[in-house]
Design a protein around this motif. Structure first.
Motif, PDB file in Angstrom:
ATOM      1  N   UNK A  41      44.604 -10.942   7.694  1.00  0.00           N
ATOM      2  CA  UNK A  41      45.004 -10.849   6.290  1.00  0.00           C
ATOM      3  C   UNK A  41      44.176  -9.789   5.583  1.00  0.00           C
ATOM      4  N   UNK A  42      44.862  -8.908   4.843  1.00  0.00           N
ATOM      5  CA  UNK A  42      44.219  -7.891   4.017  1.00  0.00           C
ATOM      6  C   UNK A  42      44.735  -8.042   2.596  1.00  0.00           C
ATOM      7  N   UNK A  43      43.895  -7.745   1.641  1.00  0.00           N
ATOM      8  CA  UNK A  43      44.298  -7.742   0.236  1.00  0.00           C
ATOM      9  C   UNK A  43      44.231  -6.294  -0.237  1.00  0.00           C
ATOM     10  N   UNK A  44      45.372  -5.786  -0.713  1.00  0.00           N
ATOM     11  CA  UNK A  44      45.463  -4.380  -1.105  1.00  0.00           C
ATOM     12  C   UNK A  44      45.942  -4.264  -2.541  1.00  0.00           C
ATOM     13  N   UNK A  45      45.631  -3.149  -3.208  1.00  0.00           N
ATOM     14  CA  UNK A  45      46.144  -2.944  -4.567  1.00  0.00           C
ATOM     15  C   UNK A  45      47.669  -2.789  -4.555  1.00  0.00           C
ATOM     16  N   UNK A  46      48.320  -3.323  -5.556  1.00  0.00           N
ATOM     17  CA  UNK A  46      49.771  -3.203  -5.666  1.00  0.00           C
ATOM     18  C   UNK A  46      50.189  -1.734  -5.740  1.00  0.00           C
ATOM     19  N   UNK A  47      49.338  -0.881  -6.261  1.00  0.00           N
ATOM     20  CA  UNK A  47      49.671   0.542  -6.388  1.00  0.00           C
ATOM     21  C   UNK A  47      50.002   1.176  -5.041  1.00  0.00           C
ATOM     22  N   UNK A  48      49.474   0.624  -3.944  1.00  0.00           N
ATOM     23  CA  UNK A  48      49.783   1.156  -2.616  1.00  0.00           C
ATOM     24  C   UNK A  48      51.271   1.055  -2.298  1.00  0.00           C
ATOM     25  N   UNK A  49      51.936   0.041  -2.845  1.00  0.00           N
ATOM     26  CA  UNK A  49      53.332  -0.208  -2.504  1.00  0.00           C
ATOM     27  C   UNK A  49      54.259   0.941  -2.897  1.00  0.00           C
ATOM     28  N   UNK A  50      53.873   1.742  -3.864  1.00  0.00           N
ATOM     29  CA  UNK A  50      54.698   2.863  -4.301  1.00  0.00           C
ATOM     30  C   UNK A  50      54.375   4.166  -3.593  1.00  0.00           C
ATOM     31  N   UNK A  51      53.364   4.191  -2.778  1.00  0.00           N
ATOM     32  CA  UNK A  51      52.937   5.420  -2.110  1.00  0.00           C
ATOM     33  C   UNK A  51      53.792   5.677  -0.879  1.00  0.00           C
ATOM     34  N   UNK A  78      51.972  -3.246  12.609  1.00  0.00           N
ATOM     35  CA  UNK A  78      51.223  -2.110  13.159  1.00  0.00           C
ATOM     36  C   UNK A  78      49.843  -2.620  13.553  1.00  0.00           C
ATOM     37  N   UNK A  79      49.088  -1.791  14.246  1.00  0.00           N
ATOM     38  CA  UNK A  79      47.743  -2.212  14.641  1.00  0.00           C
ATOM     39  C   UNK A  79      46.822  -2.233  13.426  1.00  0.00           C
ATOM     40  N   UNK A  80      45.778  -3.042  13.514  1.00  0.00           N
ATOM     41  CA  UNK A  80      44.792  -3.095  12.431  1.00  0.00           C
ATOM     42  C   UNK A  80      44.145  -1.730  12.231  1.00  0.00           C
ATOM     43  N   UNK A  81      43.866  -1.041  13.325  1.00  0.00           N
ATOM     44  CA  UNK A  81      43.218   0.266  13.245  1.00  0.00           C
ATOM     45  C   UNK A  81      44.080   1.259  12.451  1.00  0.00           C
ATOM     46  N   UNK A  82      45.383   1.282  12.752  1.00  0.00           N
ATOM     47  CA  UNK A  82      46.291   2.184  12.046  1.00  0.00           C
ATOM     48  C   UNK A  82      46.349   1.817  10.564  1.00  0.00           C
ATOM     49  N   UNK A  83      46.451   0.521  10.261  1.00  0.00           N
ATOM     50  CA  UNK A  83      46.517   0.060   8.881  1.00  0.00           C
ATOM     51  C   UNK A  83      45.256   0.458   8.118  1.00  0.00           C
ATOM     52  N   UNK A  84      44.113   0.299   8.741  1.00  0.00           N
ATOM     53  CA  UNK A  84      42.844   0.663   8.092  1.00  0.00           C
ATOM     54  C   UNK A  84      42.802   2.166   7.824  1.00  0.00           C
ATOM     55  N   UNK A  85      43.280   2.971   8.784  1.00  0.00           N
ATOM     56  CA  UNK A  85      43.333   4.425   8.557  1.00  0.00           C
ATOM     57  C   UNK A  85      44.218   4.768   7.366  1.00  0.00           C
ATOM     58  N   UNK A  86      45.390   4.138   7.289  1.00  0.00           N
ATOM     59  CA  UNK A  86      46.325   4.401   6.188  1.00  0.00           C
ATOM     60  C   UNK A  86      45.700   3.998   4.850  1.00  0.00           C
ATOM     61  N   UNK A  87      45.117   2.818   4.779  1.00  0.00           N
ATOM     62  CA  UNK A  87      44.536   2.364   3.514  1.00  0.00           C
ATOM     63  C   UNK A  87      43.308   3.185   3.128  1.00  0.00           C
ATOM     64  N   UNK A  88      42.565   3.679   4.106  1.00  0.00           N
ATOM     65  CA  UNK A  88      41.430   4.561   3.815  1.00  0.00           C
ATOM     66  C   UNK A  88      41.922   5.860   3.188  1.00  0.00           C
ATOM     67  N   UNK A  89      42.988   6.407   3.729  1.00  0.00           N
ATOM     68  CA  UNK A  89      43.580   7.632   3.152  1.00  0.00           C
ATOM     69  C   UNK A  89      44.053   7.358   1.731  1.00  0.00           C
ATOM     70  N   UNK A  90      44.737   6.225   1.530  1.00  0.00           N
ATOM     71  CA  UNK A  90      45.240   5.908   0.194  1.00  0.00           C
ATOM     72  C   UNK A  90      44.114   5.653  -0.793  1.00  0.00           C
ATOM     73  N   UNK A  91      43.036   5.029  -0.351  1.00  0.00           N
ATOM     74  CA  UNK A  91      41.876   4.824  -1.229  1.00  0.00           C
ATOM     75  C   UNK A  91      41.228   6.139  -1.611  1.00  0.00           C
ATOM     76  N   UNK A  92      41.173   7.080  -0.681  1.00  0.00           N
ATOM     77  CA  UNK A  92      40.557   8.370  -0.932  1.00  0.00           C
ATOM     78  C   UNK A  92      41.374   9.287  -1.826  1.00  0.00           C
TER      79      UNK A  92
END
Length: 94
Positions: A41-51, A78-92
């Motif tokens: 389980x991950x908790x992400x900002x709703x703003x990610x949903x529009x990206x 998807x794999x956790x690793x891929x998801x973390x990469x995507x969310x890291x890019x979106x956070x940056x």
């Protein structure tokens, strides 16, 4: 009370049963489940949903699960690793 209203209430009651899984989600965020076997389980900002980058993941989820998500919440296939990469890019990129 019409049949449509009764059916809608039944759907809502089924969804309310899953609320405890997302009760600790801060305002402006959403819980998602990620992984190909055991899901985390991950908790992400709703703003990610529009990206666009995240919408690709949502399209995968729609193809695989439709509206029937096995964890009771949004499941990203998807794999956790891929998801973390995507969310890291979106956070940056904020």
């Amino acid at each position: 009370m019409g049949i449509g209203l009764v059916h809608s209430k039944q759907k809502l009651s089924a969804r309310i049963g899953n609320v405890s899984a997302t009760a600790n989600v801060p305002k402006g965020h959403v819980a998602v489940y990620v992984g190909e076997g055991d899901r985390k389980r991950f908790v992400i900002p709703i703003s990610f949903l529009n990206r666009p980058l995240f919408q690709d993941l949502l399209a995968r989820a729609e193809e695989e699960f439709g509206f029937n998500h096995p964890m009771g919440g949004l499941t990203i296939p998807c794999s956790e690793e891929y998801f973390i990469r995507i969310t890291t890019i979106l956070n940056g990129s904020n």
